[in-house]
Scaffold this motif. Structure first.
Motif, PDB file in Angstrom:
ATOM      1  N   LYS A  31      -2.613 -15.914   3.625  1.00  0.00           N
ATOM      2  CA  LYS A  31      -3.139 -14.486   3.275  1.00  0.00           C
ATOM      3  C   LYS A  31      -2.155 -13.650   2.677  1.00  0.00           C
ATOM      4  CE  LYS A  31      -5.707 -10.335   5.063  1.00  0.00           C
ATOM      5  NZ  LYS A  31      -5.880  -9.960   7.337  1.00  0.00           N
ATOM      6  N   VAL A  32      -0.691 -13.397   2.984  1.00  0.00           N
ATOM      7  CA  VAL A  32      -0.046 -12.575   1.939  1.00  0.00           C
ATOM      8  C   VAL A  32      -0.363 -13.155   0.590  1.00  0.00           C
ATOM      9  CG1 VAL A  32       2.423 -11.981   1.590  1.00  0.00           C
ATOM     10  CG2 VAL A  32       1.415 -11.754   3.860  1.00  0.00           C
ATOM     11  N   LEU A  33       0.231 -14.218   0.463  1.00  0.00           N
ATOM     12  CA  LEU A  33       0.634 -15.336  -0.890  1.00  0.00           C
ATOM     13  C   LEU A  33      -1.501 -14.932  -1.458  1.00  0.00           C
ATOM     14  CD1 LEU A  33       3.069 -15.669   0.096  1.00  0.00           C
ATOM     15  CD2 LEU A  33       2.497 -18.211  -0.838  1.00  0.00           C
ATOM     16  N   ASN A  34      -1.671 -15.572  -1.090  1.00  0.00           N
ATOM     17  CA  ASN A  34      -3.621 -15.640  -2.029  1.00  0.00           C
ATOM     18  C   ASN A  34      -3.770 -14.161  -2.037  1.00  0.00           C
ATOM     19  OD1 ASN A  34      -3.422 -18.152  -1.312  1.00  0.00           O
ATOM     20  ND2 ASN A  34      -4.592 -18.246   0.540  1.00  0.00           N
ATOM     21  N   SER A  35      -3.105 -12.900  -0.821  1.00  0.00           N
ATOM     22  CA  SER A  35      -3.715 -11.603  -1.629  1.00  0.00           C
ATOM     23  C   SER A  35      -3.287 -11.490  -2.593  1.00  0.00           C
ATOM     24  CB  SER A  35      -4.007 -11.402  -0.546  1.00  0.00           C
ATOM     25  OG  SER A  35      -4.615 -11.907   0.177  1.00  0.00           O
ATOM     26  N   THR A  36      -1.884 -11.347  -2.712  1.00  0.00           N
ATOM     27  CA  THR A  36      -0.998 -10.196  -4.169  1.00  0.00           C
ATOM     28  C   THR A  36      -0.893 -11.742  -5.236  1.00  0.00           C
ATOM     29  OG1 THR A  36       0.746 -11.352  -2.659  1.00  0.00           O
ATOM     30  CG2 THR A  36      -0.483  -9.542  -1.657  1.00  0.00           C
ATOM     31  N   THR A  37      -0.511 -11.102  -6.303  1.00  0.00           N
ATOM     32  CA  THR A  37      -0.046 -11.058  -7.864  1.00  0.00           C
ATOM     33  C   THR A  37       1.295 -10.975  -8.049  1.00  0.00           C
ATOM     34  OG1 THR A  37      -2.501 -11.541  -8.281  1.00  0.00           O
ATOM     35  CG2 THR A  37      -0.732 -11.857  -9.961  1.00  0.00           C
ATOM     36  N   ASN A  89      -0.441  -4.190  -3.469  1.00  0.00           N
ATOM     37  CA  ASN A  89      -1.730  -4.445  -4.408  1.00  0.00           C
ATOM     38  C   ASN A  89      -1.910  -3.031  -5.298  1.00  0.00           C
ATOM     39  OD1 ASN A  89      -2.104  -7.577  -4.839  1.00  0.00           O
ATOM     40  ND2 ASN A  89      -3.582  -6.770  -2.508  1.00  0.00           N
ATOM     41  N   ALA A  90      -1.634  -2.191  -4.805  1.00  0.00           N
ATOM     42  CA  ALA A  90      -1.105  -0.936  -5.682  1.00  0.00           C
ATOM     43  C   ALA A  90      -0.596   0.076  -6.600  1.00  0.00           C
ATOM     44  CB  ALA A  90      -1.583   0.435  -4.402  1.00  0.00           C
ATOM     45  N   HIS A  91      -0.196  -1.877  -6.330  1.00  0.00           N
ATOM     46  CA  HIS A  91       1.156  -0.755  -7.525  1.00  0.00           C
ATOM     47  C   HIS A  91       1.528  -2.433  -8.876  1.00  0.00           C
ATOM     48  CE1 HIS A  91       1.677   1.443  -3.648  1.00  0.00           C
ATOM     49  NE2 HIS A  91       2.649   2.266  -5.230  1.00  0.00           N
ATOM     50  N   ASP A  92       2.505  -2.257  -9.880  1.00  0.00           N
ATOM     51  CA  ASP A  92       2.170  -2.896 -10.502  1.00  0.00           C
ATOM     52  C   ASP A  92       3.308  -4.197 -10.168  1.00  0.00           C
ATOM     53  OD1 ASP A  92       2.218  -0.919 -12.711  1.00  0.00           O
ATOM     54  OD2 ASP A  92       4.136  -1.307 -13.436  1.00  0.00           O
ATOM     55  N   ARG A  93       2.614  -5.257 -10.709  1.00  0.00           N
ATOM     56  CA  ARG A  93       2.531  -6.502  -9.854  1.00  0.00           C
ATOM     57  C   ARG A  93       3.909  -7.390 -10.136  1.00  0.00           C
ATOM     58  NH1 ARG A  93      -2.778  -9.326 -12.354  1.00  0.00           N
ATOM     59  NH2 ARG A  93      -4.182  -9.881 -10.888  1.00  0.00           N
ATOM     60  N   GLU A 128      -2.449  -6.853   6.091  1.00  0.00           N
ATOM     61  CA  GLU A 128      -3.083  -5.763   5.320  1.00  0.00           C
ATOM     62  C   GLU A 128      -2.698  -4.383   4.566  1.00  0.00           C
ATOM     63  OE1 GLU A 128      -4.964  -5.591   8.970  1.00  0.00           O
ATOM     64  OE2 GLU A 128      -4.088  -7.060   8.279  1.00  0.00           O
ATOM     65  N   ASP A 129      -1.986  -3.525   5.493  1.00  0.00           N
ATOM     66  CA  ASP A 129      -1.534  -2.574   4.679  1.00  0.00           C
ATOM     67  C   ASP A 129      -0.655  -2.881   3.433  1.00  0.00           C
ATOM     68  OD1 ASP A 129      -3.338  -1.440   6.638  1.00  0.00           O
ATOM     69  OD2 ASP A 129      -1.406  -1.425   7.746  1.00  0.00           O
ATOM     70  N   ALA A 130       0.596  -3.921   4.162  1.00  0.00           N
ATOM     71  CA  ALA A 130       1.358  -3.899   2.977  1.00  0.00           C
ATOM     72  C   ALA A 130       0.916  -4.571   2.118  1.00  0.00           C
ATOM     73  CB  ALA A 130       2.233  -5.546   3.897  1.00  0.00           C
ATOM     74  N   VAL A 131      -0.731  -5.976   2.013  1.00  0.00           N
ATOM     75  CA  VAL A 131      -0.509  -6.222   0.881  1.00  0.00           C
ATOM     76  C   VAL A 131      -1.293  -5.074   0.196  1.00  0.00           C
ATOM     77  CG1 VAL A 131      -3.147  -7.653   0.456  1.00  0.00           C
ATOM     78  CG2 VAL A 131      -0.804  -8.834   2.073  1.00  0.00           C
ATOM     79  N   SER A 132      -2.083  -4.556   0.579  1.00  0.00           N
ATOM     80  CA  SER A 132      -2.594  -3.402  -0.477  1.00  0.00           C
ATOM     81  C   SER A 132      -1.686  -2.670  -0.788  1.00  0.00           C
ATOM     82  CB  SER A 132      -3.849  -2.514   0.824  1.00  0.00           C
ATOM     83  OG  SER A 132      -4.757  -3.422   1.796  1.00  0.00           O
ATOM     84  N   TYR A 133      -1.054  -2.252   0.367  1.00  0.00           N
ATOM     85  CA  TYR A 133       0.426  -1.964  -0.703  1.00  0.00           C
ATOM     86  C   TYR A 133       1.098  -1.791  -2.056  1.00  0.00           C
ATOM     87  CZ  TYR A 133       4.257   1.230  -1.629  1.00  0.00           C
ATOM     88  OH  TYR A 133       5.292   2.559  -1.942  1.00  0.00           O
TER      89      TYR A 133
END
Length: 476
Positions: A394-400, A374-378, A367-372
């Motif tokens: 979790k990684v694929l569904n939580s990021t774009t 998501n905090a930056h440009d897609r 979740e730390d990696a996912v949050s990072y």
């Protein structure tokens, strides 16, 4: 006042537009013939393409060029040729009741847009010209191409290749520097596809807006790699470092930084060193398989990233299997280099790297990696390594991101039946395969009315029947 270049470009565009109106949508046979001409020129000039790109880069692997710029162009062209008859067919759409029961019909027709402006980059100048053309020609369009001034020999060769088999009313190549590029973007094309840096895309979009020209922007950004606990580290590092070493990392989809567990950093470093040594057993400096950085400006930029990272506490791990001295060399080669303990204030973590440098960050929980991320440009691409399907989801569904490759890097772009494109700062629109045909087509809606006069009730003077119809439609 328009320059001579601008006037000449406008003359070609006007000729193409006039020909499009005069001749109408080309037949499937003509579209296939145009694609065949592209295929024949790529095969005819494969050796000259490799020589030109080697000259432009200082050194570029000729085997790599044959793979990434010639063979990887033939695939999209052949795919479009094989499928365009099917793609051209009108698409039936549903008609609302009761009109559907009374003979009304609806369909979607795919019309050529007209003339497409193609602005191709320097990193894969041939492939990123011909791959869009596969869809552009399949959709029945004409094209004007502006290749990069950084690859001067390759751009001149492509001008020769196209002029041999295409009239400029079909395809024209425009060479020149930034001024010509700016004037090219300002032309009233029917569509523009630009592949390149996000910073330049702002200028392209601004110029296109003056004529309300629709755009496909294929950009880049910082594509992350997330290595899960269940990943095979040897296999992961081999695939990541191949993606970073290919074209010396000068790929819009190259892995830009890695996330791995804190306790796995050492294993990733060791496996990366082994992977590079295996790919380049004789070293890198004089190895024909290892490509140079395109020019002095980009070489200096990348060296600046390393100096900045070192000054800010980063640990630099140069992967140099033969221990060669790169301070004196005829070209601009940089060994694959890891940057451990990168901080967000480092320049290497702010800009797209576009070179063989790879920051390695750590995380305690995914979740730390996912949050990072998501905090930056897609990003244009995202890469997950691991066998844990729940973690992968979790990684694929939580990021774009524009696209994803699981258990490798970059490969989603090589699938012709998957649309390729970014999202937000990494791009807009997409192409490849059927999606590319649609991207460069005008989707025209056609409705054929029923001969029944049931709709007469909706014409004035409005009466009780009309009001009852409205009342029925107002119910929840």
């Amino acid at each position: 006042m328009a320059s001579g270049n601008a006037a000449r470009m406008r003359e070609i565009l006007d000729k193409q537009k006039a020909a499009h109106i005069r001749e109408g949508a080309p037949s499937a046979e003509l579209r296939m013939d145009r694609i065949d001409r592209c295929i024949s020129q790529l095969i005819k000039y494969k050796d000259e393409i490799a020589d030109a790109l080697c000259e432009d880069f200082g050194h570029r692997s000729k085997d790599q060029t044959t793979f990434t710029d010639v063979v990887s162009s033939l695939g999209p062209l052949k795919h479009s040729k094989a499928n365009l008859r099917k793609w051209m067919k009108p698409e039936k759409r549903k008609v609302e009741a009761p009109l559907n029961l009374l003979g009304a019909k609806a369909r979607l027709e795919y019309q050529p847009k007209g003339t497409i402006g193609v602005i191709s980059p320097w990193n894969f100048p041939v492939q990123l010209t011909f791959a869009p053309l596969a869809n552009i020609l399949a959709a029945g369009n004409r094209a004007m191409i502006k290749p990069s001034e950084f690859t001067e020999a390759t751009s001149a060769l492509m001008e020769k290749m196209f002029s041999e088999v295409f009239d400029e009313e079909e395809i024209a190549v425009i060479t020149g520097g930034p001024e010509v590029g700016g004037e090219f973007c300002a032309l009233p094309f029917d569509h523009i596809i630009f592949t390149g840096a996000t910073s330049i895309a702002h200028h392209v979009m601004r110029a296109a807006a003056e004529n309300l020209v629709p755009l496909t922007l294929e950009l880049g950004g910082k594509s992350p790699v997330i290595i899960g606990r269940s990943a095979d580290m040897e296999k992961t590092a081999a695939r990541v470092m191949n993606g970073k070493a290919l074209n010396a990392g000068q790929i819009c989809l190259a892995p830009d930084y890695v996330f791995t567990l804190e306790e796995s950093v050492g294993a990733f470093v060791d496996a990366s060193q082994k992977a590079v040594a295996k790919m380049f057993p004789t070293g890198l400096k004089d190895n024909d398989d290892y490509t140079s950085v395109i020019n002095q400006r980009h070489y200096d930029r990348l060296q600046g990233y390393l100096e900045d990272a070192k000054a800010k506490g980063g640990e630099i791990v140069e992967i140099n299997p033969a221990g060669e001295n790169f301070s004196q060399q005829p070209h601009h080669k940089i060994p694959p280099t890891l940057v451990l303990n990168p901080s967000d204030d480092m320049d290497i973590m702010k800009d797209e790297i576009f070179g063989p440098l790879l920051p390695v960050k750590t995380y305690k929980g995914v979740e730390d990696a996912v949050s990072y991320v998501n905090a930056h440009d897609r990003p244009l691409g995202l890469y997950y390594f691991g066998a844990d399907k729940a973690e992968e989801a979790k990684v694929l569904n939580s990021t774009t991101s524009g696209g994803v490759t699981v258990n490798d890097v970059i490969f989603h772009v090589a699938q012709e039946d998957l649309p390729f494109g970014g999202v937000g700062p990494s791009g807009m629109g997409s192409y490849h395969g059927h999606d590319g045909f649609k991207e460069f087509s005008h989707k025209k809606s056609v409705y054929t009315q029923t001969g029944n006069e049931i709709l007469a009730m909706f014409r004035p003077p409005y009466g009780e029947t009309f009001r009852k119809q409205l009342a029925g439609r107002l119910k929840g």
